[in-house]
Design a protein around this motif. Sequence first.
Motif, PDB file in Angstrom:
ATOM      1  N   ASP A  77       1.021  -1.452   0.444  1.00 52.50           N
ATOM      2  CA  ASP A  77      -0.091   0.145  -0.188  1.00 52.50           C
ATOM      3  C   ASP A  77       1.323   1.034  -0.254  1.00 52.50           C
ATOM      4  N   ILE A  80       1.826   1.786  -3.247  1.00 50.94           N
ATOM      5  CA  ILE A  80       1.015   2.028  -4.770  1.00 50.94           C
ATOM      6  C   ILE A  80       0.848   3.894  -4.299  1.00 50.94           C
ATOM      7  N   ILE A  88      -3.852   6.422  -0.480  1.00 55.65           N
ATOM      8  CA  ILE A  88      -4.953   5.377  -1.311  1.00 55.65           C
ATOM      9  C   ILE A  88      -6.103   6.194  -0.917  1.00 55.65           C
ATOM     10  N   GLY A 103      -3.958  -0.200 -10.247  1.00 56.32           N
ATOM     11  CA  GLY A 103      -2.248   0.003  -9.835  1.00 56.32           C
ATOM     12  C   GLY A 103      -1.657  -0.699  -9.289  1.00 56.32           C
ATOM     13  N   GLU A 104      -2.258  -1.464  -8.197  1.00 57.81           N
ATOM     14  CA  GLU A 104      -2.083  -2.716  -7.467  1.00 57.81           C
ATOM     15  C   GLU A 104      -1.216  -3.744  -7.804  1.00 57.81           C
ATOM     16  N   VAL A 107       2.189  -2.552  -9.302  1.00 57.14           N
ATOM     17  CA  VAL A 107       3.202  -2.521  -7.967  1.00 57.14           C
ATOM     18  C   VAL A 107       3.450  -3.725  -7.921  1.00 57.14           C
TER      19      VAL A 107
END
Length: 221
Positions: A77, A80, A88, A103-104, A107
């Motif tokens: 997290d 990200i 977030i 995006g997660e 990454v």
Amino acid sequence: MVETTQDTAGHGASSPAAPTRAGSRDASDHALDRAFGQSVLAQIDRPIVLVGLMGAGKSCIGKRLSSHLGLPFVDADREIEAAAGCSIPDIFASHGEQAFRDGERRVIQRLLGNPVHILATGGGAFVDPSTRALVKERGLSIWIRADLDLLLKRVSRRNDRPLLQNVDPRAKLAELIELRHPFYEQADIIVDSADGPPEVTLGRVMEALHDHFAKAKGNAS
């Protein structure tokens, strides 16, 4: 997967062995012994990926596990947020959950290409089919499992959980348990999070890793 509380069918990324599960016994001093840790470390050849719901303790246990084993710790997290240049909650508010998941996925794919480390993922990461496949291929997954009451107690300490905004937290967590547990059950190892000192859960993780490697070695011989 590894769990001592029951034998449930499953498979890991690197071994056809049944899942190893841990959680029915308290952590022992032996599980946190430095020599024991070094013996476990010697068998780790890929990132260890912690999965589970918000409040399960993935980051808390991940940091302690990395310290105990002498491996880097990475929080997906936080990575990200660094990549996006915003928090977030801001990603959810401005772009929606799907943009966050995309995006997660990118990454985590990048992080899984790094040398051996401890990776804590967000609650929805392992639910995504592509991300789950990547973890199974490149990592060793551990589900940190916690019951509803324990999760609720822990998430109440923070008010920045996007999925808990403007909803009844208990009802939402119960919904997430129903939706996500079938995916978490596909993890290589399952460990029950203790409602107590983090060292108890850490000891269970160490025992479960040891059992997982022992089972894989036995199946290979």
